[in-house]
Design a protein around this motif. Structure first.
Motif, PDB file in Angstrom:
ATOM      1  N   ASN A   1     -35.828 -39.752  24.698  1.00 31.41           N
ATOM      2  CA  ASN A   1     -34.851 -40.667  24.066  1.00 31.41           C
ATOM      3  C   ASN A   1     -34.257 -41.680  25.041  1.00 31.41           C
ATOM      4  O   ASN A   1     -33.062 -41.984  24.984  1.00 31.41           O
ATOM      5  N   PHE A   2     -35.102 -42.197  25.911  1.00 33.07           N
ATOM      6  CA  PHE A   2     -34.651 -43.170  26.911  1.00 33.07           C
ATOM      7  C   PHE A   2     -34.285 -44.490  26.232  1.00 33.07           C
ATOM      8  O   PHE A   2     -34.997 -44.976  25.356  1.00 33.07           O
ATOM      9  N   ALA A   3     -33.183 -45.070  26.668  1.00 29.87           N
ATOM     10  CA  ALA A   3     -32.824 -46.415  26.204  1.00 29.87           C
ATOM     11  C   ALA A   3     -32.206 -47.176  27.362  1.00 29.87           C
ATOM     12  O   ALA A   3     -31.597 -46.583  28.264  1.00 29.87           O
ATOM     13  N   LYS A   4     -32.407 -48.492  27.347  1.00 26.05           N
ATOM     14  CA  LYS A   4     -31.773 -49.318  28.376  1.00 26.05           C
ATOM     15  C   LYS A   4     -31.369 -50.645  27.752  1.00 26.05           C
ATOM     16  O   LYS A   4     -32.151 -51.280  27.041  1.00 26.05           O
ATOM     17  N   HIS A   5     -30.127 -51.039  28.001  1.00 26.74           N
ATOM     18  CA  HIS A   5     -29.731 -52.413  27.669  1.00 26.74           C
ATOM     19  C   HIS A   5     -28.940 -52.950  28.847  1.00 26.74           C
ATOM     20  O   HIS A   5     -28.511 -52.197  29.727  1.00 26.74           O
ATOM     21  N   PHE A   6     -28.834 -54.241  28.886  1.00 23.93           N
ATOM     22  CA  PHE A   6     -28.123 -54.883  29.992  1.00 23.93           C
ATOM     23  C   PHE A   6     -26.927 -55.637  29.426  1.00 23.93           C
ATOM     24  O   PHE A   6     -27.011 -56.224  28.345  1.00 23.93           O
ATOM     25  N   ARG A   7     -25.842 -55.605  30.174  1.00 26.07           N
ATOM     26  CA  ARG A   7     -24.672 -56.414  29.809  1.00 26.07           C
ATOM     27  C   ARG A   7     -24.447 -57.424  30.910  1.00 26.07           C
ATOM     28  O   ARG A   7     -24.239 -57.047  32.066  1.00 26.07           O
ATOM     29  N   LEU A   8     -24.556 -58.687  30.550  1.00 30.33           N
ATOM     30  CA  LEU A   8     -24.289 -59.737  31.536  1.00 30.33           C
ATOM     31  C   LEU A   8     -22.841 -60.176  31.307  1.00 30.33           C
ATOM     32  O   LEU A   8     -22.556 -61.006  30.446  1.00 30.33           O
TER      33      LEU A   8
ATOM     34  N   GLY B   1     -41.476 -58.060  26.923  1.00 33.76           N
ATOM     35  CA  GLY B   1     -40.051 -57.929  26.606  1.00 33.76           C
ATOM     36  C   GLY B   1     -39.691 -56.641  25.881  1.00 33.76           C
ATOM     37  O   GLY B   1     -38.525 -56.406  25.564  1.00 33.76           O
ATOM     38  N   ALA B   2     -40.687 -55.775  25.627  1.00 34.97           N
ATOM     39  CA  ALA B   2     -40.403 -54.527  24.891  1.00 34.97           C
ATOM     40  C   ALA B   2     -39.680 -53.505  25.764  1.00 34.97           C
ATOM     41  O   ALA B   2     -39.231 -52.469  25.274  1.00 34.97           O
ATOM     42  N   GLY B   3     -39.620 -53.770  27.073  1.00 33.14           N
ATOM     43  CA  GLY B   3     -38.877 -52.863  27.953  1.00 33.14           C
ATOM     44  C   GLY B   3     -39.750 -51.910  28.743  1.00 33.14           C
ATOM     45  O   GLY B   3     -39.282 -50.876  29.223  1.00 33.14           O
ATOM     46  N   LYS B   4     -41.011 -52.275  28.930  1.00 34.08           N
ATOM     47  CA  LYS B   4     -41.942 -51.385  29.652  1.00 34.08           C
ATOM     48  C   LYS B   4     -41.531 -51.238  31.124  1.00 34.08           C
ATOM     49  O   LYS B   4     -41.390 -50.127  31.633  1.00 34.08           O
ATOM     50  N   SER B   5     -41.337 -52.384  31.800  1.00 32.57           N
ATOM     51  CA  SER B   5     -40.943 -52.304  33.214  1.00 32.57           C
ATOM     52  C   SER B   5     -39.592 -51.598  33.351  1.00 32.57           C
ATOM     53  O   SER B   5     -39.365 -50.869  34.322  1.00 32.57           O
TER      54      SER B   5
ATOM     55  N   GLY C   1     -36.193 -47.312  35.369  1.00 31.49           N
ATOM     56  CA  GLY C   1     -35.262 -46.216  35.061  1.00 31.49           C
ATOM     57  C   GLY C   1     -35.705 -44.925  35.728  1.00 31.49           C
ATOM     58  O   GLY C   1     -34.899 -44.191  36.287  1.00 31.49           O
ATOM     59  N   ILE C   2     -37.020 -44.664  35.674  1.00 34.04           N
ATOM     60  CA  ILE C   2     -37.552 -43.431  36.279  1.00 34.04           C
ATOM     61  C   ILE C   2     -37.363 -43.482  37.800  1.00 34.04           C
ATOM     62  O   ILE C   2     -36.998 -42.498  38.429  1.00 34.04           O
ATOM     63  N   TYR C   3     -37.584 -44.650  38.385  1.00 28.22           N
ATOM     64  CA  TYR C   3     -37.461 -44.800  39.844  1.00 28.22           C
ATOM     65  C   TYR C   3     -35.988 -44.932  40.263  1.00 28.22           C
ATOM     66  O   TYR C   3     -35.661 -44.939  41.410  1.00 28.22           O
ATOM     67  N   ARG C   4     -35.130 -45.034  39.255  1.00 28.96           N
ATOM     68  CA  ARG C   4     -33.667 -45.154  39.416  1.00 28.96           C
ATOM     69  C   ARG C   4     -33.255 -46.472  40.080  1.00 28.96           C
ATOM     70  O   ARG C   4     -32.231 -46.539  40.766  1.00 28.96           O
ATOM     71  N   THR C   5     -34.090 -47.514  39.839  1.00 36.36           N
ATOM     72  CA  THR C   5     -33.641 -48.853  40.209  1.00 36.36           C
ATOM     73  C   THR C   5     -32.441 -49.186  39.326  1.00 36.36           C
ATOM     74  O   THR C   5     -31.479 -49.826  39.759  1.00 36.36           O
ATOM     75  N   TYR C   6     -32.550 -48.737  38.036  1.00 35.50           N
ATOM     76  CA  TYR C   6     -31.434 -48.852  37.100  1.00 35.50           C
ATOM     77  C   TYR C   6     -31.086 -47.459  36.614  1.00 35.50           C
ATOM     78  O   TYR C   6     -31.944 -46.592  36.575  1.00 35.50           O
TER      79      TYR C   6
ATOM     80  N   ARG D   1     -32.860 -38.670  28.773  1.00 34.48           N
ATOM     81  CA  ARG D   1     -33.069 -37.771  29.914  1.00 34.48           C
ATOM     82  C   ARG D   1     -34.402 -38.087  30.565  1.00 34.48           C
ATOM     83  O   ARG D   1     -35.364 -38.475  29.894  1.00 34.48           O
ATOM     84  N   ILE D   2     -34.485 -37.899  31.887  1.00 35.62           N
ATOM     85  CA  ILE D   2     -35.737 -38.129  32.628  1.00 35.62           C
ATOM     86  C   ILE D   2     -35.960 -36.873  33.464  1.00 35.62           C
ATOM     87  O   ILE D   2     -35.366 -36.696  34.529  1.00 35.62           O
ATOM     88  N   LEU D   3     -36.781 -35.982  32.937  1.00 34.20           N
ATOM     89  CA  LEU D   3     -36.941 -34.677  33.584  1.00 34.20           C
ATOM     90  C   LEU D   3     -38.163 -34.683  34.488  1.00 34.20           C
ATOM     91  O   LEU D   3     -39.294 -34.868  34.018  1.00 34.20           O
ATOM     92  N   TYR D   4     -37.928 -34.495  35.769  1.00 36.38           N
ATOM     93  CA  TYR D   4     -39.008 -34.477  36.751  1.00 36.38           C
ATOM     94  C   TYR D   4     -39.201 -33.038  37.225  1.00 36.38           C
ATOM     95  O   TYR D   4     -38.241 -32.374  37.618  1.00 36.38           O
ATOM     96  N   ARG D   5     -40.462 -32.567  37.151  1.00 36.23           N
ATOM     97  CA  ARG D   5     -40.732 -31.199  37.609  1.00 36.23           C
ATOM     98  C   ARG D   5     -41.189 -31.228  39.056  1.00 36.23           C
ATOM     99  O   ARG D   5     -42.203 -31.821  39.403  1.00 36.23           O
TER     100      ARG D   5
END
Ligand code: ATP
Ligand code: MG
Length: 241
Positions: free
Chosen positions: A10-17, A47-51, A56-61, A67-71
């Motif tokens: 259920n990952f989501a990302k939006h930006f607020r400028l 623009g669909a949010g792939k990058s 998000g996974i690399y925690r740049t953002y 949730r991002i569960l890494y084993r």
């Protein structure tokens, strides 16, 4: 059944400028799993949010939701959203590689050192790291005359090969690839496809965004399609105003 290395729920990302009082929707409701020795492809329109998912996974953002569960190799699970900065830096050093869509590099660092860097941070002697970097650059057909120059002035395809070599050299457990062959000619793309296949065979888990459907068809074990941000974004935009 192979072991899952990464689960995004259920990952989501939006930006607020804030300075422009703008709300920009990016990824929404992304669910995916990546397994050891397999490649999951992330597809969808521009623009669909792939990058944004990879960042998000690399925690740049930090994501806006999910949730991002890494084993871990030690077989415990860590939610990358709540991991400490120290844990994230350790994972970037030892476990997770990211070949970004665009290479950012220091203007004075020689290509050989840029590529060798991940090995040096793992404690491998600089000369040995440079030797392995040279091997990889040579396999990728990057002319030797460029090895002592900074990639800052390179062409798109030259830069992309440096970026890839740096991402692959330490054979991370999880590799994130953002359009890794977008600027390459067909012959060089084939070399990169071969390297990705080798990594898969060695057990690396990969999450990749590909430019061409043909690459997805050839390399992906699973495909996850992102849809563009929904009309709901409009109402959120009003709420933000
Ligand atoms: N740092 C940022 N600040 C504000 N908006 C951003 C930021 N990064 C991405 N966006 C916006 O989020 C949306 C998704 O961007 P993203 O780069 O994830 O798309 P993408 O699916 O990778 O597109 P492409 O296929 O063109 O690479 C875009 O509308 C983009 O403008
Ligand atoms: Mg992108």
């Amino acid at each position: 059944m192979r072991a899952s290395i990464l689960k995004v729920e259920n990952f989501a990302k939006h930006f607020r400028l804030h300075e422009q009082n703008k709300f920009i929707p990016s990824s929404h409701d992304v669910n995916l799993t990546v397994y050891a020795g397999e490649l999951t492809a992330l597809i969808g329109p521009t623009g669909a949010g792939k990058s944004s998912v990879l960042k998000g996974i690399y925690r740049t953002y930090l994501p806006s939701a999910g949730r991002i569960l890494y084993r871990h190799a030690l077989d415990h699970e860590i939610d990358l959203v709540h991991a400490s900065d120290h844990q994230i830096l350790e994972l970037r050093r030892c476990d997770i590689g990211f070949v970004t869509q665009f290479l950012h590099c220091l203007p004075r660092q020689a290509t050989l050192d840029v590529v060798a860097h991940p090995l040096v941070t793992l404690g491998i002697a600089r000369e040995e790291a440079r030797r392995r970097a040279a091997e990889l650059l040579s396999a990728m057909n990057l002319p030797e005359r460029l090895w002592s120059v900074s990639p800052a002035t390179f062409s798109g395809g030259e830069r992309q090969r440096v970026n890839l070599a740096r991402g692959l050299i330490a054979r991370p457990r999880l590799l994130l690839l953002d359009e890794p062959t977008a600027s390459l000619d067909p012959a060089t793309s084939e070399i990169v496809i071969g390297l990705i296949e080798d990594l898969k065979a060695q057990g690396t888990a990969m999450l990749a965004i590909f430019h061409h459907p043909e690459l997805t068809r050839r390399l992906a074990d699973r495909v996850v399609e992102l849809s563009p941000p929904p009309a709901l974004a409009k109402s959120l935009e009003k709420e933000c105003a």
